[in-house]
Design an enzyme around this catalytic site. Structure first.
Site, mmCIF file in Angstrom:
data_model
loop_
_atom_site.group_PDB
_atom_site.id
_atom_site.type_symbol
_atom_site.label_atom_id
_atom_site.label_comp_id
_atom_site.label_asym_id
_atom_site.label_seq_id
_atom_site.Cartn_x
_atom_site.Cartn_y
_atom_site.Cartn_z
ATOM 1 N N THR A 93 1.015 -1.507 -0.334
ATOM 2 C CA THR A 93 0.445 -0.440 0.268
ATOM 3 C C THR A 93 0.534 1.842 -0.079
ATOM 4 O OG1 THR A 93 -1.741 -1.094 1.675
ATOM 5 C CG2 THR A 93 -1.668 1.094 1.045
ATOM 6 N N LYS A 169 -7.419 1.088 -2.737
ATOM 7 C CA LYS A 169 -6.772 0.423 -1.976
ATOM 8 C C LYS A 169 -6.742 1.788 -0.372
ATOM 9 C CE LYS A 169 -4.674 -2.250 1.444
ATOM 10 N NZ LYS A 169 -5.247 -3.109 2.623
ATOM 11 N N LYS A 238 0.349 4.940 8.201
ATOM 12 C CA LYS A 238 1.106 5.535 7.306
ATOM 13 C C LYS A 238 -0.356 5.330 6.100
ATOM 14 C CE LYS A 238 1.604 1.894 5.459
ATOM 15 N NZ LYS A 238 1.451 0.788 4.015
HETATM 16 P P1 NAP Z 1 5.592 -5.832 7.715
HETATM 17 O O1 NAP Z 1 5.019 -7.139 8.887
HETATM 18 O O2 NAP Z 1 5.892 -4.415 8.346
HETATM 19 O O3 NAP Z 1 6.810 -5.908 6.612
HETATM 20 C C1 NAP Z 1 7.310 -5.061 6.041
HETATM 21 C C2 NAP Z 1 8.359 -5.599 4.812
HETATM 22 O O4 NAP Z 1 9.512 -4.306 3.862
HETATM 23 C C3 NAP Z 1 9.473 -6.807 5.340
HETATM 24 O O5 NAP Z 1 10.014 -7.226 4.668
HETATM 25 C C4 NAP Z 1 10.657 -5.431 5.245
HETATM 26 O O6 NAP Z 1 11.498 -5.666 5.755
HETATM 27 C C5 NAP Z 1 9.968 -4.463 4.681
HETATM 28 N N1 NAP Z 1 11.705 -2.943 4.973
HETATM 29 C C6 NAP Z 1 10.647 -2.184 5.509
HETATM 30 N N2 NAP Z 1 11.855 -0.989 5.111
HETATM 31 C C7 NAP Z 1 11.986 -1.160 4.141
HETATM 32 C C8 NAP Z 1 13.731 -1.204 3.951
HETATM 33 N N3 NAP Z 1 14.100 0.456 4.272
HETATM 34 N N4 NAP Z 1 14.613 -1.419 3.145
HETATM 35 C C9 NAP Z 1 14.263 -2.666 2.290
HETATM 36 N N5 NAP Z 1 12.876 -3.198 3.850
HETATM 37 C C10 NAP Z 1 12.419 -2.745 3.957
HETATM 38 O O7 NAP Z 1 4.673 -5.677 6.955
HETATM 39 P P2 NAP Z 1 3.756 -6.375 6.332
HETATM 40 O O8 NAP Z 1 2.047 -6.543 7.201
HETATM 41 O O9 NAP Z 1 4.145 -7.549 5.291
HETATM 42 O O10 NAP Z 1 2.644 -4.754 4.975
HETATM 43 C C11 NAP Z 1 3.481 -4.893 3.921
HETATM 44 C C12 NAP Z 1 2.647 -3.942 3.207
HETATM 45 O O11 NAP Z 1 1.200 -4.536 2.776
HETATM 46 C C13 NAP Z 1 2.678 -2.545 3.240
HETATM 47 O O12 NAP Z 1 2.262 -1.954 2.262
HETATM 48 C C14 NAP Z 1 1.107 -2.920 3.964
HETATM 49 O O13 NAP Z 1 0.418 -1.540 4.309
HETATM 50 C C15 NAP Z 1 0.003 -3.794 3.185
HETATM 51 N N6 NAP Z 1 -0.644 -4.519 4.369
HETATM 52 C C16 NAP Z 1 -0.278 -5.288 5.296
HETATM 53 C C17 NAP Z 1 -1.859 -6.260 5.244
HETATM 54 C C18 NAP Z 1 -1.340 -6.257 6.969
HETATM 55 O O14 NAP Z 1 -2.534 -6.583 7.774
HETATM 56 N N7 NAP Z 1 -0.640 -6.651 7.609
HETATM 57 C C19 NAP Z 1 -2.694 -5.872 5.417
HETATM 58 C C20 NAP Z 1 -3.033 -5.486 3.911
HETATM 59 C C21 NAP Z 1 -1.707 -4.746 3.164
HETATM 60 P P3 NAP Z 1 12.045 -6.772 7.053
HETATM 61 O O15 NAP Z 1 11.401 -8.373 7.722
HETATM 62 O O16 NAP Z 1 13.850 -6.336 7.132
HETATM 63 O O17 NAP Z 1 11.751 -5.245 8.602
#
Ligand code: NAP
Length: 296
Positions: A93, A169, A238
């Protein structure tokens, strides 16, 4: 299909695993090591650098936010490494502004950009039950449909301009924030008058608000269960910010988003950034001088 997958966070881990289960050959990259080890044991190839995942011509990314997408996809050289005619599918997102910029950058390099943000939390990602909202050129959408089938229960195409999927989204998550904030405030009201949040929310979510968003988040509030987070306050803040920014750009006032943003900021300021955003209920309770009922 040979695919590269970048970003093995709470969502990406399950999505990459489902691509492997569906028989695709998957090369993964992640900033931190632990999720790579888990995916390797499930059959994934491990890339040393983000750019390495691009050689097959199809890259999926599920990074946290705009900054991460810029750092990895642009500065990390992934876009430059995609061969002509390649496709990048961005599941994260991100802002409407960055979606537009990415779309232009891809076109300038003769590669295709598909925006494919998802609805559904990490448990649905792990179960391959996401809803994929996508936009991009028709040929690319057809090409990556088998990948969407592996990670999702249904694909919702929104045309050829990737910005459309991003804005849908963002607007959807603004609705979720509004639903959580309204349940948080309403259950503080009932509690102040002697009705438990669980009793009140059971009535509402079995009657007028018998919908998945209210039922799922209502249950978390009823049980005061905010850890581990499915969707943390950090990411909710965010997304509501992205809605406000998109509203500013198009001159669309979103007063409810302002209210939700302040509540999320209060939760962040209290150190709750990694708790589920259903914990907005504790912010509303504190404002009403009720105890937090926090079982974490
Ligand atoms: P998350 O658990 O925080 O994972 C984020 C990912 O991004 C991890 O692989 C992290 O790497 C990586 N990352 C963050 N900053 C970085 C940087 N500066 N350089 C390289 N890698 C970086 O988030 P998530 O829940 O999987 O969500 C991912 C996306 O999907 C977001 O945009 C979120 O809004 C969206 N989303 C989430 C959900 C939900 O329910 N969680 C549902 C729908 C959509 P590390 O492992 O090294 O930290």
């Amino acid at each position: 299909m040979h695919v590269g997958f970048i970003g093995l966070g709470a969502m990406g881990q399950g999505m990459a695993a489902n691509l492997l289960s569906a028989g695709h050959t998957v090369t993964v990259w992640n900033r931190s090591q632990a999720p790579l080890d888990a995916l390797k044991s499930q059959g994934a190839h491990i890339a040393e650098t983000p750019a390495q995942v691009a050689s097959g011509g199809v890259v999926l990314s599920m990074l946290a936010d705009d900054a991460a997408v810029r750092a990895v996809l642009l500065d990390g050289g992934v876009l430059d490494a995609l061969p002509t005619g390649g496709v990048h599918v961005n599941h994260a997102t991100i802002s409407v502004r960055l979606a537009r910029e990415l779309s232009d950058l891809h076109t300038a390099r003769d590669v295709h950009y598909v925006a494919a943000p998802v609805f559904g939390r990490p448990d649905m990602a792990a179960a391959g039950k996401l809803h994929v909202v996508c936009a991009g050129d028709r040929n690319s959408l057809e090409r990556v449909q088998p990948l969407f089938d592996a990670v999702g229960q249904r694909t919702w195409p929104l045309g050829d301009d990737p910005v459309r999927a991003s804005v849908a989204k963002i607007a959807g998550n603004f609705m979720l924030a509004s639903a959580i904030e309204s349940m948080a405030e309403a259950s503080a009201l009932t509690r102040a008058h002697g009705i438990e949040a669980a009793d009140f929310l059971e009535i509402m979510t079995q009657t007028l608000f018998a919908a998945p968003a209210y039922q799922g988040y209502g249950k978390l509030i009823a049980e005061s269960r905010y850890e581990p987070a499915g969707f943390p306050v950090r990411l909710g803040f965010k997304d509501v910010g992205l809605a406000l920014e998109a509203g500013d750009d198009a001159r669309v006032p979103l007063p409810f988003a302002g209210v939700a943003r302040e509540a999320l900021l209060e939760a962040l300021a209290g150190g709750g950034g990694e708790r589920d955003w259903a914990s907005l209920a504790t912010v509303a309770a504190r404002r009403a001088n009720l105890d937090d009922r926090d079982k974490n």
